[in-house]
Design an enzyme around this catalytic site. Structure first.
Site, PDB file in Angstrom:
ATOM      1  CG  ASP A   7       0.384  94.885 -65.084  1.00 35.68           C
ATOM      2  OD1 ASP A   7       1.555  95.297 -65.171  1.00 35.68           O
ATOM      3  OD2 ASP A   7       0.014  94.088 -64.200  1.00 35.68           O
ATOM      4  CD  GLU A  58       6.842  92.964 -57.092  1.00 32.23           C
ATOM      5  OE1 GLU A  58       6.040  93.469 -56.292  1.00 32.23           O
ATOM      6  OE2 GLU A  58       6.477  92.264 -58.053  1.00 32.23           O
ATOM      7  CD  GLU A  97      -4.375  92.171 -60.107  1.00 34.66           C
ATOM      8  OE1 GLU A  97      -3.266  92.557 -59.685  1.00 34.66           O
ATOM      9  OE2 GLU A  97      -4.857  91.045 -59.821  1.00 34.66           O
ATOM     10  NE  ARG A 157       4.867  93.248 -53.637  1.00 36.73           N
ATOM     11  CZ  ARG A 157       4.392  92.007 -53.743  1.00 36.73           C
ATOM     12  NH1 ARG A 157       3.915  91.388 -52.683  1.00 36.73           N
ATOM     13  NH2 ARG A 157       4.410  91.364 -54.889  1.00 36.73           N
TER      14      ARG A 157
END
Length: 587
Positions: free
Chosen positions: A319, A175, A486, A179
């Site tokens: 994903d 993360e 998404e 980010r």
């Protein structure tokens, strides 16, 4: 005698060719296709020019039938006119206004915190306390020309972020990389005068973003160097720095394989190869592990370097592994040293088509399910909203960032590319219907699809007028919406690649639903508890990715395709644009 015969045969051939050209106008040539703005048409034989008779046949296979809805009616669309259409210029400005509203709530009630709780009007640190919303939103503000936000965010980063990094305790490697590190690197590139940006840019000097990124990345590298294998530990204590595995000892496969775009770019601009060397070890190692038609389990052990469990899915924890296989190869400008990544991606997409793609009943929505207990287990018709990244990735993989028209003109699409592009369009339709099937027009976090093997009554989305009300099943625990990007991400990619305006229209419908149901008047936007009920209850959380991804992709969807072009940039999984090596100036 033979000379006269030869002349006669030559004359006969010429007259025959002329006859064919002049008279044979009613039939079609099945094997040849030409691209249009929004699909393909069969070329009529009467339009074949003399020179085409001697041209080598294209390596394109027969084209798959185009989607009759929204494709045939748009042939000949002038893309430049579409980009300058006042309607879309106005809609793009509406997205910018939404971004300013989201930022104003954050700035007023949560400046310096990771995220805003817009209903209770306070900040919360859920990502290590590094001001994640500020860094995530910065390049969106730069792209939108929101100069005041750029100044405010840049000043905070210059004044506070390095100290925060030096003093912060535990953060998640994945993360924080996608980010914060990704946001800093993108801001560095976009603010660099050498990269063709406005020399009067707002905010600190670009080197501030780069030096802060290096400070952070040097600490994050501990996750790699502390592990006994090529698989990094997922939890990093920045102030030490030190690293350790998660409590169960495992890492998410997607998390360890979704760090490389950022670290590669940092090596490129810093001149220090250590970031690339450590991060690329992960994918080099995963290449050697056993797979199921290119598909892999969603957990992996840093201690052993082996996959753990058998759960295979393209939703959470799986994903972005598939996304980065393609994007790193593109980032490296398709260098031969990285061909193995493209090969892994292509094998995995074959596996997706063979193992995970099914159609719903009664109306045949194409969806991607899961194999929760491995390749030989029963199929689950569960599809996370996260899977809606896949249509955009498939389209990008098919054309390598060019428009479909350009790729077909240059004979760049093979049969698998066309299959993947068709699947991309089918899946984008399904992802959009996950929105339109609900009472609010916003998608749930998870949907199930009605199949011959799976059905549950009374769990529709609430929109009784939807054609697909009986195809999509939404369980009570899955009805929340987190402002996720998404679907609009895939609409952006598909619009850029196919130039079909239906993707813009779908994006506008989604944006209007966000405005109607998630906007908080005092500032910010809130996630929702239940998208099937009106009015929906607000969850009191504005995720950083709403500013960093959702609104960015909507803004780019409604704007000119020359802004952040797909043949010069790749987007990291948090929508931070990273330049492709050798195309956009690297700074």
């Amino acid at each position: 005698m033979s000379c006269s015969t030869g002349k006669f045969l030559l004359l006969l051939m010429i007259f025959g060719v002329a006859y064919l050209m002049l008279t044979h106008t009613s039939s079609t040539t099945d094997g040849l296709v030409k691209s249009s703005k929004n699909g393909t048409e069969h070329i009529k034989s009467g339009s074949i020019r003399f020179g085409n008779i001697f041209r080598k046949p294209p390596r394109l296979p027969p084209q798959l039938p185009p989607d009759e809805k929204g494709s045939r009616g748009n042939i000949g669309l002038d893309h430049k006119k579409l980009n300058s259409d006042p309607k879309w210029i106005a809609r793009q400005q509406n997205v910018k206004k939404a971004f300013i509203h989201a930022w104003s709530g954050y700035k007023k009630y949560a400046m310096g915190y990771d995220e805003l709780m817009p209903v209770s009007k306070q900040g919360v640190d859920g990502l290590g306390g590094l001001g994640a919303t500020i860094v995530d939103a910065l390049d969106t503000a730069m792209i939108m020309g929101a100069d005041e936000v750029v100044s405010e965010a840049g000043l905070w980063i210059e004044t506070h972020l390095s100290n925060k990094i030096n003093q912060t305790g535990q953060v998640n490697l994945f993360e924080t990389t996608i980010r914060v590190l990704g946001g800093l690197l993108s801001a560095y590139h976009l603010s660099s005068v050498e990269n063709g940006m406005d020399p009067t840019h707002k905010g600190p000097k670009p080197v501030v973003y780069l030096e802060t990124a290096k400070n952070l990345a040097d600490r994050l590298l501990t996750g790699f160097t502390s592990s006994p294998t090529a698989i990094p530990f997922g939890d990093i204590v920045l102030r030490d720095p030190s690293a350790h595995p998660a409590p169960d000892g495992l890492s998410s496969t997607s998390e360890v394989s979704t760090l490389q775009l950022e670290f590669n770019y940092l090596s490129s601009v810093s001149g220090d190869p250590k970031y690339t060397v450590e991060s690329m070890k992960v994918l080099e190692h995963i290449q050697t592990l056993p797979k199921v038609e290119g598909l892999i389990p969603i957990f992996i052990s840093p201690s052993t370097g082996e996959f753990a469990g058998e759960n295979i899915r393209l939703g959470s924890r799986g994903d972005s592994y598939y996304e980065y296989l393609l994007k790193i190869w593109l980032q490296k400008n398709r260098e031969s040293n990285f061909t193995y990544l493209r090969d892994m991606y292509e094998e995995a997409m074959k596996g997706v088509r063979h193992r995970l793609v099914q159609k719903s009943i009664p109306n045949g929505l194409v969806f991607v399910g899961e194999l929760p207990f491995g390749a030989d287990s029963s199929f689950s018709s569960k599809m996370d909203h996260l899977v809606c990244f896949l249509p955009g990735t498939l389209a990008l993989g098919a054309t390598k960032g060019l428009t479909k028209e350009e790729a077909m003109k240059n004979n760049m699409l093979n049969f698998e590319d066309l299959e993947n592009l068709k699947l991309a369009e089918d899946l984008a339709k399904t992802c959009f219907e996950m929105y339109s099937v609900t009472s609010t027009g916003l998608a749930p976090e998870i949907a199930y699809f009605h199949t011959k093997e799976f059905s549950e009554g009374g769990l529709d989305g609430g929109n009784k007028s939807s054609e697909y009300m009986n195809d999509i099943i939404i369980k009570p625990a899955d009805r929340h919406n987190l402002l996720r990007p998404e679907t609009v991400e895939s609409l952006f990619f598909l619009y850029r690649i196919t130039e079909d305006p239906k993707y813009r229209e779908w994006g506008w419908q989604i944006f209007e639903a966000f405005e109607k149901y998630t906007r908080v008047d005092t500032g910010g936007y809130s996630s929702l508890d239940d998208v099937t009920s009106v009015p929906p209850h607000k969850r009191d959380k504005m995720e950083t990715f709403f500013l960093g991804e959702t609104l960015k992709y909507l803004y780019l969807l409604f704007g000119d395709s020359s802004v952040i072009p797909l043949d010069k940039f790749v987007f990291n999984t948090e929508a931070h644009p990273i330049p492709i090596e050798g195309t956009a100036k690297m700074g």
